[in-house]
Motif scaffolding. Structure first.
Motif, PDB file in Angstrom:
ATOM      1  N   ASN A  76     -50.321 -24.345 -33.736  1.00  0.00           N
ATOM      2  CA  ASN A  76     -49.411 -23.830 -32.719  1.00  0.00           C
ATOM      3  C   ASN A  76     -47.982 -24.296 -32.974  1.00  0.00           C
ATOM      4  O   ASN A  76     -47.040 -23.506 -32.898  1.00  0.00           O
ATOM      5  N   GLN A  77     -47.807 -25.573 -33.286  1.00  0.00           N
ATOM      6  CA  GLN A  77     -46.472 -26.095 -33.569  1.00  0.00           C
ATOM      7  C   GLN A  77     -45.845 -25.359 -34.757  1.00  0.00           C
ATOM      8  O   GLN A  77     -44.664 -25.007 -34.723  1.00  0.00           O
ATOM      9  N   SER A  78     -46.639 -25.127 -35.787  1.00  0.00           N
ATOM     10  CA  SER A  78     -46.135 -24.432 -36.965  1.00  0.00           C
ATOM     11  C   SER A  78     -45.696 -23.017 -36.624  1.00  0.00           C
ATOM     12  O   SER A  78     -44.619 -22.563 -37.043  1.00  0.00           O
ATOM     13  N   VAL A 113     -37.333 -29.023 -29.778  1.00  0.00           N
ATOM     14  CA  VAL A 113     -38.188 -27.981 -29.201  1.00  0.00           C
ATOM     15  C   VAL A 113     -39.188 -28.628 -28.259  1.00  0.00           C
ATOM     16  O   VAL A 113     -40.058 -29.392 -28.691  1.00  0.00           O
ATOM     17  N   HIS A 114     -39.050 -28.308 -26.972  1.00  0.00           N
ATOM     18  CA  HIS A 114     -39.944 -28.844 -25.954  1.00  0.00           C
ATOM     19  C   HIS A 114     -41.012 -27.800 -25.638  1.00  0.00           C
ATOM     20  O   HIS A 114     -40.690 -26.647 -25.323  1.00  0.00           O
ATOM     21  N   LEU A 115     -42.292 -28.200 -25.685  1.00  0.00           N
ATOM     22  CA  LEU A 115     -43.394 -27.306 -25.368  1.00  0.00           C
ATOM     23  C   LEU A 115     -44.051 -27.732 -24.063  1.00  0.00           C
ATOM     24  O   LEU A 115     -44.100 -28.925 -23.735  1.00  0.00           O
ATOM     25  N   SER A 164     -53.705 -15.793 -35.731  1.00  0.00           N
ATOM     26  CA  SER A 164     -53.827 -16.436 -34.427  1.00  0.00           C
ATOM     27  C   SER A 164     -52.619 -17.316 -34.167  1.00  0.00           C
ATOM     28  O   SER A 164     -52.150 -18.039 -35.046  1.00  0.00           O
ATOM     29  N   THR A 165     -52.103 -17.247 -32.936  1.00  0.00           N
ATOM     30  CA  THR A 165     -50.961 -18.086 -32.573  1.00  0.00           C
ATOM     31  C   THR A 165     -51.386 -19.365 -31.882  1.00  0.00           C
ATOM     32  O   THR A 165     -50.607 -20.294 -31.742  1.00  0.00           O
ATOM     33  N   GLY A 166     -52.624 -19.409 -31.379  1.00  0.00           N
ATOM     34  CA  GLY A 166     -53.066 -20.567 -30.618  1.00  0.00           C
ATOM     35  C   GLY A 166     -52.564 -20.560 -29.200  1.00  0.00           C
ATOM     36  O   GLY A 166     -52.784 -21.500 -28.448  1.00  0.00           O
TER      37      GLY A 166
END
Length: 222
Positions: A30-32, A126-128, A2-4
């Motif tokens: 998700n961050q990982s 890294v901006h999400l 799962s990627t989230g």
């Protein structure tokens, strides 16, 4: 796995298995996943599922490019496979799990053809977005990016296209040369640096073939 992130293929086949984090830094799933995919990209291991973690209008920026939009940033990542004969990750460590996520990165590159070797020390930001997708990645060599701005040169390239694209090798050489030039710190004028960054973003998608589907991606070994 799962990627989230909704509507993203689970078949990421991430080659980066472990993330090194500074003491006290904790990442969610998700961050990982996002960071491991980005480390794969920096290692010259792109794929369509990995880039599906990015927004269509996301931006990748470093001292030699400002690539906004899927066509442009995807070409930057796939271009690494063609530009460098060796890419070796020497060190990485996630130092901040906020937004942006911050990561120290040290990478050794060897340019194809001329066998120029260069080690880059970066601070990667890294901006999400609110859905956990990549909105922007800033690759700050020695912790810095050129300041200021300059008008995008795409209209100039459209005008010059009949002459500019007579020989693709000239344009390809420009990208390699700009990498070598910047790593030697010869861009002394900020306006010159900005001009080359925008020119790079327009040039690379003309030279690099980005797969249109997973079948084409697989043929590239991704």
């Amino acid at each position: 796995m799962s990627t989230g992130i909704p509507n993203v293929s689970p078949n990421l086949n991430l080659e980066t298995k472990d993330l090194k984090t500074a003491p006290g830094v904790s990442l969610n799933e998700n961050q990982s996943t996002v960071l491991r995919s980005i480390l794969d990209l920096f290692a010259g291991k792109p794929s369509l599922p990995k880039l599906a973690l990015w927004r269509d209008d996301a931006t990748f920026t470093d001292p030699i490019t400002v690539a906004q939009g899927r066509d442009r940033y995807a070409a930057q990542w796939y271009g690494l496979q063609q530009a460098f004969s060796e890419i070796e990750r020497l060190h990485h460590e996630v130092t901040d799990a906020g937004n942006p996520i911050l990561m120290d990165l040290k990478t050794r590159y060897v340019i194809k053809g001329i066998n120029k070797e260069q080690t880059i020390n970066s601070v990667v930001a890294v901006h999400l977005d609110s859905e956990g997708k990549v909105q922007k990645v800033e690759d700050k060599w020695d912790g810095k990016l050129p300041e200021g701005s300059i008008q995008n040169v795409s209209s100039l390239l459209d005008f010059a296209r009949p002459m500019w694209w007579i020989n693709y090798y000239i344009a390809w050489a420009f990208w390699i040369w700009s990498f070598a030039w910047e790593t030697k710190k010869k861009m002394t004028a900020d306006i010159t640096a900005q001009a080359f960054r925008h020119l790079n973003a327009v040039t690379v998608p003309k030279l690099v073939s980005v797969p249109k589907n997973e079948e084409e991606d697989a043929k590239k070994g991704n």
